[in-house]
Design an enzyme around this catalytic site. Structure first.
Site, PDB file in Angstrom:
ATOM      1  N   GLU A 165       3.913   1.640  -1.157  1.00 27.48           N
ATOM      2  CA  GLU A 165       4.554   1.809  -2.469  1.00 27.48           C
ATOM      3  C   GLU A 165       3.545   2.331  -3.492  1.00 27.48           C
ATOM      4  OE1 GLU A 165       5.960  -1.770  -4.344  1.00 27.48           O
ATOM      5  OE2 GLU A 165       6.738  -0.663  -6.070  1.00 27.48           O
ATOM      6  N   GLN A 176     -11.212  29.249 -27.453  1.00 28.67           N
ATOM      7  CA  GLN A 176     -12.124  28.644 -26.467  1.00 28.67           C
ATOM      8  C   GLN A 176     -11.886  27.137 -26.311  1.00 28.67           C
ATOM      9  OE1 GLN A 176     -16.407  28.290 -27.149  1.00 28.67           O
ATOM     10  NE2 GLN A 176     -16.746  29.411 -25.260  1.00 28.67           N
ATOM     11  N   PRO A 178       0.821  -1.216   0.000  1.00 24.30           N
ATOM     12  CA  PRO A 178       0.000   0.000   0.000  1.00 24.30           C
ATOM     13  C   PRO A 178       0.855   1.265   0.000  1.00 24.30           C
ATOM     14  CG  PRO A 178      -0.885  -1.583   1.555  1.00 24.30           C
ATOM     15  CD  PRO A 178       0.431  -2.132   1.081  1.00 24.30           C
ATOM     16  N   GLN A 189      -0.040  17.615 -26.514  1.00 27.17           N
ATOM     17  CA  GLN A 189      -0.734  18.032 -27.746  1.00 27.17           C
ATOM     18  C   GLN A 189      -0.700  19.554 -27.907  1.00 27.17           C
ATOM     19  OE1 GLN A 189      -1.747  15.779 -29.867  1.00 27.17           O
ATOM     20  NE2 GLN A 189      -2.837  17.048 -31.329  1.00 27.17           N
ATOM     21  N   GLU A 199      -4.207  -3.395 -14.448  1.00 28.35           N
ATOM     22  CA  GLU A 199      -5.239  -4.457 -14.532  1.00 28.35           C
ATOM     23  C   GLU A 199      -5.230  -5.280 -13.236  1.00 28.35           C
ATOM     24  OE1 GLU A 199      -3.012  -3.771 -16.872  1.00 28.35           O
ATOM     25  OE2 GLU A 199      -4.272  -3.066 -18.504  1.00 28.35           O
TER      26      GLU A 199
HETATM   27  C1  FAD Z   1      11.257   0.513 -15.047  1.00 31.49           C
HETATM   28  C2  FAD Z   1      10.757  -0.661 -14.257  1.00 31.49           C
HETATM   29  C3  FAD Z   1      11.068  -0.733 -12.913  1.00 31.49           C
HETATM   30  C4  FAD Z   1      10.606  -1.818 -12.146  1.00 31.49           C
HETATM   31  N1  FAD Z   1      10.955  -1.867 -10.848  1.00 31.49           N
HETATM   32  C5  FAD Z   1      10.582  -2.936 -10.115  1.00 31.49           C
HETATM   33  C6  FAD Z   1      10.988  -3.048  -8.748  1.00 31.49           C
HETATM   34  O1  FAD Z   1      11.648  -2.164  -8.216  1.00 31.49           O
HETATM   35  N2  FAD Z   1      10.618  -4.140  -8.052  1.00 31.49           N
HETATM   36  C7  FAD Z   1       9.868  -5.131  -8.634  1.00 31.49           C
HETATM   37  O2  FAD Z   1       9.567  -6.122  -7.971  1.00 31.49           O
HETATM   38  N3  FAD Z   1       9.464  -5.047  -9.925  1.00 31.49           N
HETATM   39  C8  FAD Z   1       9.807  -3.985 -10.675  1.00 31.49           C
HETATM   40  N4  FAD Z   1       9.417  -3.908 -11.981  1.00 31.49           N
HETATM   41  C9  FAD Z   1       8.623  -5.002 -12.563  1.00 31.49           C
HETATM   42  C10 FAD Z   1       7.160  -4.627 -12.687  1.00 31.49           C
HETATM   43  O3  FAD Z   1       6.552  -4.589 -11.404  1.00 31.49           O
HETATM   44  C11 FAD Z   1       6.468  -5.607 -13.648  1.00 31.49           C
HETATM   45  O4  FAD Z   1       6.965  -5.344 -14.952  1.00 31.49           O
HETATM   46  C12 FAD Z   1       4.951  -5.453 -13.608  1.00 31.49           C
HETATM   47  O5  FAD Z   1       4.426  -5.884 -12.362  1.00 31.49           O
HETATM   48  C13 FAD Z   1       4.235  -6.253 -14.713  1.00 31.49           C
HETATM   49  O6  FAD Z   1       4.676  -7.572 -14.703  1.00 31.49           O
HETATM   50  P1  FAD Z   1       5.262  -8.210 -16.035  1.00 31.49           P
HETATM   51  O7  FAD Z   1       6.232  -7.263 -16.662  1.00 31.49           O
HETATM   52  O8  FAD Z   1       5.735  -9.574 -15.695  1.00 31.49           O
HETATM   53  O9  FAD Z   1       4.013  -8.262 -17.012  1.00 31.49           O
HETATM   54  P2  FAD Z   1       3.039  -9.495 -17.251  1.00 31.49           P
HETATM   55  O10 FAD Z   1       2.695 -10.154 -15.967  1.00 31.49           O
HETATM   56  O11 FAD Z   1       3.599 -10.310 -18.370  1.00 31.49           O
HETATM   57  O12 FAD Z   1       1.740  -8.740 -17.752  1.00 31.49           O
HETATM   58  C14 FAD Z   1       1.696  -8.105 -19.055  1.00 31.49           C
HETATM   59  C15 FAD Z   1       0.406  -7.359 -19.147  1.00 31.49           C
HETATM   60  O13 FAD Z   1      -0.670  -8.277 -19.151  1.00 31.49           O
HETATM   61  C16 FAD Z   1      -1.788  -7.743 -18.478  1.00 31.49           C
HETATM   62  N5  FAD Z   1      -2.163  -8.626 -17.375  1.00 31.49           N
HETATM   63  C17 FAD Z   1      -1.346  -9.394 -16.617  1.00 31.49           C
HETATM   64  N6  FAD Z   1      -2.041 -10.077 -15.691  1.00 31.49           N
HETATM   65  C18 FAD Z   1      -3.333  -9.752 -15.877  1.00 31.49           C
HETATM   66  C19 FAD Z   1      -4.563 -10.122 -15.234  1.00 31.49           C
HETATM   67  N7  FAD Z   1      -4.575 -10.964 -14.186  1.00 31.49           N
HETATM   68  N8  FAD Z   1      -5.700  -9.587 -15.685  1.00 31.49           N
HETATM   69  C20 FAD Z   1      -5.709  -8.722 -16.717  1.00 31.49           C
HETATM   70  N9  FAD Z   1      -4.597  -8.332 -17.356  1.00 31.49           N
HETATM   71  C21 FAD Z   1      -3.413  -8.831 -16.945  1.00 31.49           C
HETATM   72  C22 FAD Z   1      -1.383  -6.349 -17.994  1.00 31.49           C
HETATM   73  O14 FAD Z   1      -1.806  -5.381 -18.920  1.00 31.49           O
HETATM   74  C23 FAD Z   1       0.116  -6.418 -17.975  1.00 31.49           C
HETATM   75  O15 FAD Z   1       0.721  -5.137 -18.165  1.00 31.49           O
HETATM   76  C24 FAD Z   1       9.835  -2.835 -12.748  1.00 31.49           C
HETATM   77  C25 FAD Z   1       9.523  -2.741 -14.117  1.00 31.49           C
HETATM   78  C26 FAD Z   1       9.969  -1.672 -14.861  1.00 31.49           C
HETATM   79  C27 FAD Z   1       9.593  -1.605 -16.339  1.00 31.49           C
END
Ligand code: FAD
Length: 199
Positions: free
Chosen positions: A64, A101, A62, A158, A189
């Site tokens: 974070e 406007q 929460p 824009q 999501e």
């Molecule tokens: C710049 C950056 C910094 C980060 N820093 C951290 C960090 O400090 N600590 C850490 O732990 N993680 C970190 N992350 C990881 C980040 O938390 C994950 O990328 C994020 O939680 C999404 O997980 P994923 O990339 O595995 O996407 P996926 O799980 O592959 O999901 C892809 C997409 O699918 C959709 N999706 C997934 N599950 C569902 C669902 N159940 N229902 C509907 N739609 C869904 C969503 O649109 C999602 O974006 C970082 C990522 C980035 C890019």
């Protein structure tokens, strides 16, 4: 799962991958961390009780998520302010952009959205300080504010026209930095999934 703190400086088996090139937030040195046969000091167990790792990670979520929402509203406010300034300065078809406007009405909508986001986030911060913020509230703040952040900043860009698409104008940086807010900290999501569990 347990969390053990380790000092990585000169630690055998620990290495970092090269810095991952991202489209925004380039000041962050995002990279992979590798731990190969690293020996960990058992006395560095966080909290001193084994098996608490998952609870420890969850209990901070929460905080974070409210933090991400707070960063989102700050970015929106700054982007909005610089956009108002730009529309006062930029002349198109013989008049200032802000004197049209359609521009004023769009800016009025954006100002309202930014204000609602600020009031909501301030309430979340107060509840975090009071100890009454929960996962549902934080997930609502994270998903709603970061969605609005992207919408508002896109609309702001824009107003800058072609200038907004160049690195010379900071609004382009705001645009690129905002996008990940809907992904990290738990994708938006997932936030909706979490909120729906409270229904
Ligand atoms: C710049 C950056 C910094 C980060 N820093 C951290 C960090 O400090 N600590 C850490 O732990 N993680 C970190 N992350 C990881 C980040 O938390 C994950 O990328 C994020 O939680 C999404 O997980 P994923 O990339 O595995 O996407 P996926 O799980 O592959 O999901 C892809 C997409 O699918 C959709 N999706 C997934 N599950 C569902 C669902 N159940 N229902 C509907 N739609 C869904 C969503 O649109 C999602 O974006 C970082 C990522 C980035 C890019």
């Amino acid at each position: 799962m347990s969390i053990i703190l380790i000092e990585t400086d000169g630690l055998e088996g620990f290495k970092t991958g090269s810095i991952i090139k991202k489209i925004g937030q380039k000041g962050q040195d995002t990279c992979e961390l590798f731990f190969d046969d690293v020996t960990v000091p058992a006395e560095n167990l966080l909290g001193g009780v084994e098996g608490q790792g998952f609870i420890q990670l969850m209990s901070d979520l929460p905080y974070e998520r409210i933090l991400l929402a707070a960063a989102g509203v700050g970015a929106m406010e700054a982007a909005f302010d610089m956009t108002v300034e730009y529309t006062k300065d930029r002349k198109v078809f013989g008049q200032q952009l802000i004197d049209m406007q359609t521009s004023r009405h769009k800016l009025a909508e954006l100002k309202t959205t930014v204000h609602i986001a600020r009031v909501f986030v301030d309430n979340c911060i107060q509840r975090q300080l009071d100890g009454t913020a929960d996962t549902t509230l934080a997930s609502m703040a994270k998903y709603w504010v970061t969605d609005k952040q992207c919408e508002v900043i896109d609309a702001c860009l824009q107003f800058f026209g072609g200038n907004g698409y160049t690195e010379e104008y900071p609004i382009s940086q705001f645009y690129l930095d905002a996008r990940v807010q809907r992904i990290y900290g738990g994708a938006n999501e997932i936030m909706k999934e979490v909120i729906s569990r409270s229904l």
